[in-house]
Design a protein around this motif. Structure first.
Motif, PDB file in Angstrom:
ATOM      1  N   MET A  60       0.825  -1.211   0.000  1.00 19.67           N
ATOM      2  CA  MET A  60       0.000   0.000   0.000  1.00 19.67           C
ATOM      3  C   MET A  60       0.857   1.258   0.000  1.00 19.67           C
ATOM      4  N   VAL A  61       1.936   1.259   0.772  1.00 18.47           N
ATOM      5  CA  VAL A  61       2.809   2.433   0.858  1.00 18.47           C
ATOM      6  C   VAL A  61       3.407   2.731  -0.511  1.00 18.47           C
ATOM      7  N   TYR A  62       3.910   1.697  -1.147  1.00 20.00           N
ATOM      8  CA  TYR A  62       4.521   1.850  -2.472  1.00 20.00           C
ATOM      9  C   TYR A  62       3.501   2.372  -3.481  1.00 20.00           C
ATOM     10  N   MET A  63       2.295   1.796  -3.469  1.00 23.40           N
ATOM     11  CA  MET A  63       1.267   2.185  -4.439  1.00 23.40           C
ATOM     12  C   MET A  63       0.704   3.576  -4.148  1.00 23.40           C
ATOM     13  N   MET A  64       0.556   3.934  -2.870  1.00 23.89           N
ATOM     14  CA  MET A  64       0.057   5.264  -2.527  1.00 23.89           C
ATOM     15  C   MET A  64       1.030   6.354  -2.969  1.00 23.89           C
ATOM     16  N   ASN A  65       2.320   6.069  -2.879  1.00 23.12           N
ATOM     17  CA  ASN A  65       3.314   7.031  -3.345  1.00 23.12           C
ATOM     18  C   ASN A  65       3.236   7.219  -4.859  1.00 23.12           C
ATOM     19  N   LYS A  66       2.776   6.188  -5.568  1.00 23.50           N
ATOM     20  CA  LYS A  66       2.694   6.276  -7.021  1.00 23.50           C
ATOM     21  C   LYS A  66       1.348   6.804  -7.510  1.00 23.50           C
ATOM     22  N   GLN A  67       0.243   6.381  -6.862  1.00 20.43           N
ATOM     23  CA  GLN A  67      -1.083   6.674  -7.399  1.00 20.43           C
ATOM     24  C   GLN A  67      -2.002   7.411  -6.434  1.00 20.43           C
ATOM     25  N   GLY A  68      -1.517   7.756  -5.258  1.00 18.41           N
ATOM     26  CA  GLY A  68      -2.372   8.433  -4.292  1.00 18.41           C
ATOM     27  C   GLY A  68      -3.119   7.442  -3.433  1.00 18.41           C
ATOM     28  N   SER A  69      -3.658   7.915  -2.329  1.00 16.53           N
ATOM     29  CA  SER A  69      -4.275   7.009  -1.355  1.00 16.53           C
ATOM     30  C   SER A  69      -5.732   6.672  -1.672  1.00 16.53           C
ATOM     31  N   LYS A  70      -6.418   7.513  -2.444  1.00 18.01           N
ATOM     32  CA  LYS A  70      -7.848   7.306  -2.676  1.00 18.01           C
ATOM     33  C   LYS A  70      -8.160   5.974  -3.360  1.00 18.01           C
ATOM     34  N   PRO A  71      -7.620   5.691  -4.568  1.00 17.49           N
ATOM     35  CA  PRO A  71      -7.971   4.419  -5.205  1.00 17.49           C
ATOM     36  C   PRO A  71      -7.452   3.213  -4.427  1.00 17.49           C
ATOM     37  N   ILE A  72      -6.301   3.354  -3.795  1.00 12.08           N
ATOM     38  CA  ILE A  72      -5.699   2.238  -3.059  1.00 12.08           C
ATOM     39  C   ILE A  72      -6.522   1.904  -1.827  1.00 12.08           C
ATOM     40  N   PHE A  73      -7.005   2.935  -1.124  1.00 10.50           N
ATOM     41  CA  PHE A  73      -7.877   2.726   0.024  1.00 10.50           C
ATOM     42  C   PHE A  73      -9.155   1.983  -0.380  1.00 10.50           C
ATOM     43  N   ILE A  74      -9.783   2.432  -1.456  1.00 12.06           N
ATOM     44  CA  ILE A  74     -11.040   1.827  -1.913  1.00 12.06           C
ATOM     45  C   ILE A  74     -10.833   0.365  -2.299  1.00 12.06           C
ATOM     46  N   LEU A  75      -9.810   0.112  -3.115  1.00  7.86           N
ATOM     47  CA  LEU A  75      -9.547  -1.248  -3.581  1.00  7.86           C
ATOM     48  C   LEU A  75      -9.191  -2.178  -2.418  1.00  7.86           C
ATOM     49  N   SER A  76      -8.399  -1.687  -1.487  1.00  8.18           N
ATOM     50  CA  SER A  76      -7.993  -2.512  -0.340  1.00  8.18           C
ATOM     51  C   SER A  76      -9.180  -2.885   0.536  1.00  8.18           C
ATOM     52  N   THR A  77     -10.091  -1.929   0.730  1.00  8.14           N
ATOM     53  CA  THR A  77     -11.256  -2.174   1.583  1.00  8.14           C
ATOM     54  C   THR A  77     -12.205  -3.187   0.955  1.00  8.14           C
ATOM     55  N   ILE A  78     -12.496  -3.010  -0.325  1.00  6.76           N
ATOM     56  CA  ILE A  78     -13.377  -3.948  -1.033  1.00  6.76           C
ATOM     57  C   ILE A  78     -12.775  -5.349  -1.031  1.00  6.76           C
ATOM     58  N   TRP A  79     -11.481  -5.427  -1.295  1.00  6.33           N
ATOM     59  CA  TRP A  79     -10.775  -6.712  -1.316  1.00  6.33           C
ATOM     60  C   TRP A  79     -10.827  -7.392   0.052  1.00  6.33           C
ATOM     61  N   ALA A  80     -10.596  -6.638   1.115  1.00  8.21           N
ATOM     62  CA  ALA A  80     -10.591  -7.203   2.465  1.00  8.21           C
ATOM     63  C   ALA A  80     -11.949  -7.792   2.832  1.00  8.21           C
ATOM     64  N   VAL A 179     -10.367  11.008   2.938  1.00  6.58           N
ATOM     65  CA  VAL A 179      -9.579  10.764   1.729  1.00  6.58           C
ATOM     66  C   VAL A 179     -10.474  10.804   0.496  1.00  6.58           C
ATOM     67  N   LEU A 180     -11.630  10.159   0.575  1.00  9.27           N
ATOM     68  CA  LEU A 180     -12.571  10.155  -0.561  1.00  9.27           C
ATOM     69  C   LEU A 180     -13.063  11.564  -0.879  1.00  9.27           C
ATOM     70  N   LYS A 181     -13.278  12.350   0.157  1.00 10.48           N
ATOM     71  CA  LYS A 181     -13.846  13.690  -0.008  1.00 10.48           C
ATOM     72  C   LYS A 181     -12.843  14.677  -0.592  1.00 10.48           C
ATOM     73  N   ILE A 182     -11.575  14.559  -0.195  1.00 11.71           N
ATOM     74  CA  ILE A 182     -10.587  15.581  -0.538  1.00 11.71           C
ATOM     75  C   ILE A 182      -9.740  15.206  -1.752  1.00 11.71           C
ATOM     76  N   GLU A 183      -9.267  13.971  -1.790  1.00 11.34           N
ATOM     77  CA  GLU A 183      -8.261  13.609  -2.804  1.00 11.34           C
ATOM     78  C   GLU A 183      -8.889  13.326  -4.164  1.00 11.34           C
ATOM     79  N   LYS A 184      -8.183  13.716  -5.228  1.00 15.02           N
ATOM     80  CA  LYS A 184      -8.607  13.459  -6.594  1.00 15.02           C
ATOM     81  C   LYS A 184      -7.895  12.218  -7.137  1.00 15.02           C
ATOM     82  N   LEU A 185      -8.556  11.528  -8.070  1.00 14.94           N
ATOM     83  CA  LEU A 185      -7.964  10.335  -8.671  1.00 14.94           C
ATOM     84  C   LEU A 185      -6.873  10.728  -9.666  1.00 14.94           C
ATOM     85  N   ARG A 186      -5.742  10.018  -9.599  1.00 19.06           N
ATOM     86  CA  ARG A 186      -4.664  10.261 -10.557  1.00 19.06           C
ATOM     87  C   ARG A 186      -4.798   9.391 -11.797  1.00 19.06           C
ATOM     88  N   SER A 187      -5.487   8.258 -11.639  1.00 21.48           N
ATOM     89  CA  SER A 187      -5.706   7.345 -12.757  1.00 21.48           C
ATOM     90  C   SER A 187      -6.992   6.576 -12.508  1.00 21.48           C
TER      91      SER A 187
END
Length: 397
Positions: A60-80, A179-187
């Motif tokens: 998650m740390v590696y991916m958040m540095n590359k793509q931001g925390s918003k999509p990674i948070f969403i994907l991780s939660t759904i997956w869990a 995070v969902l409210k503030i951050e914009k998607l990079r991809s």
């Protein structure tokens, strides 16, 4: 970085003391057989967490540095959520032991994953103050449950564990909303999913090999020994995990800095200090007379000190491997960890069956220790002769 490392070390020491109190209390209340049931349950749960961590954990740390925390948070939660449900159904269909504990499996899997995700997010932010606080509070909540409510079974203790994660689930939801409210998607989510899943799959292949190497003997012991002896083995696992808390927290701080492109700590010096600490602590643990262990833990666990001595070098080597492995992960060279872990896995496959069959608990501990040593030797060889730090990373080390 030194300040962050010291802060993390201090919190890990406090957490270790709390965990030790919990370990002593549960050992006396549950006995070796109860601890054996707990170890068996936790080992299965750890396997589920490996699957959940395909889209979680340190990746998650590696991916958040590359793509931001918003999509990674969403994907991780759904997956869990999805894996927690599916795994619970699969496990109860395979093993009757878990049939009456479906919801315990589900809540433990999900809440532990969410707890790990919020810890990882704080690592991404390098907010080690909050991270240190929650790592102390979580075992403290478990201790409070034990203090106010009488403990009668390992299943009751496991219920205390999943309930201790609940406050952090609420905190996760708060952070997640912001995070969902503030951050914009990079991809796009699809692009994030593909890169996240592919990288996570490689990383968890490494972790699966490591898990099998480190915990394989638990399932092997089920064949040859009683739950009581598995309880002693589980206590040994808990003990060395407490010894490794400092290593894990130091590695976590370094991972955060290196993944963000910052300077790494001196791996050789840090690894040597961790190794010496573990070997010295194990020696001190062995010197203490046996009757003290019997009075504190109960007579069922009087063989623990011998297991600790046998494994001192192996656990010390494991601390070294964890420092270097976190560095490779932060640099994106996960394949190096996979190779080192695979060699350790081969060793334990070759030697564990005859050793456990002939020597029981001692054989299991020796098998694990030789696996740790092999993984460490291969890791250091790769670092020195394949990664070649003098050529690639001279400034950071």
């Amino acid at each position: 970085m030194l300040k962050k490392s010291l802060q993390n070390i201090l919190s890990s020491i406090i957490g270790a003391v709390i965990s030790l109190v919990i370990l002593i209390y549960t050992s006396n209340k549950l006995g070796a057989e109860g601890r054996g049931v707990y170890t068996y349950f936790i080992t299965t749960l750890a396997l589920v967490q490996l699957v959940i961590s395909i889209m979680g954990s340190s990746i998650m740390v590696y991916m958040m540095n590359k793509q931001g925390s918003k999509p990674i948070f969403i994907l991780s939660t759904i997956w869990a959520i999805g894996i927690s449900i599916v795994s619970a159904f699969i496990i109860i269909s395979i093993d009757d032991f878990y049939y009456n504990h479906f919801w315990l499996l589900f809540w433990l899997s999900l809440f532990q994953a969410i707890f790990q995700n919020i810890c990882t997010y704080l690592t991404y932010l390098s907010d080690f103050t909050k991270l240190s606080i929650i790592k102390i509070i979580q075992p403290l909540i478990v201790l409070l449950f034990l203090f106010f409510i009488q403990l009668n079974s390992p299943i009751q203790f496991l219920n205390y564990v999943w309930m201790s994660y609940f406050p952090f689930v609420l905190y996760f939801l708060y952070v997640f909303y912001n995070v969902l409210k503030i951050e914009k998607l990079r991809s796009s989510f699809w692009e994030s999913f593909k890169s996240y899943f592919s990288l996570g799959l490689v990383a968890q292949a490494t972790n699966l090999i490591q898990f099998t190497s480190y915990r394989f003997t638990v399932w092997l012991l089920v064949i040859y020994v009683s739950f009581s002896e598995i309880g002693v083995f589980g206590l040994w696992l808990s003990f060395y995990e407490m010894l490794l808390l400092i290593t894990v927290n130091v590695a976590q701080v370094n991972y955060s800095y290196v993944a963000a492109g910052k300077r790494s700590m001196n791996l050789m010096k840090v690894s040597l200090l961790n190794f010496l600490f573990i070997v010295i602590a194990s020696a001190v643990f062995f010197i203490i007379p046996t009757h003290y262990y019997e009075s504190i833990l109960g007579k069922d666990f009087n063989s623990l000190k011998n297991l600790v001595l046998i494994s001192a070098i192996g656990i010390g080597c494991l601390s070294v491997a964890k420092i270097y492995a976190s560095y490779f992960s932060a640099k994106g060279f996960i394949k190096y960890n996979t190779v080192a872990s695979a060699m350790g896995f081969i060793v334990i496959l070759l030697i564990s069956f005859p050793l456990v069959r002939n020597y029981g608990l001692k054989g299991a501990v020796i098998s694990n220790s030789l696996s740790y040593i092999t993984t460490t030797v291969v890791t250091l060889f790769i670092y020195r002769y394949i990664y070649k730090p003098n050529q690639l990373d001279e400034k950071t080390n």
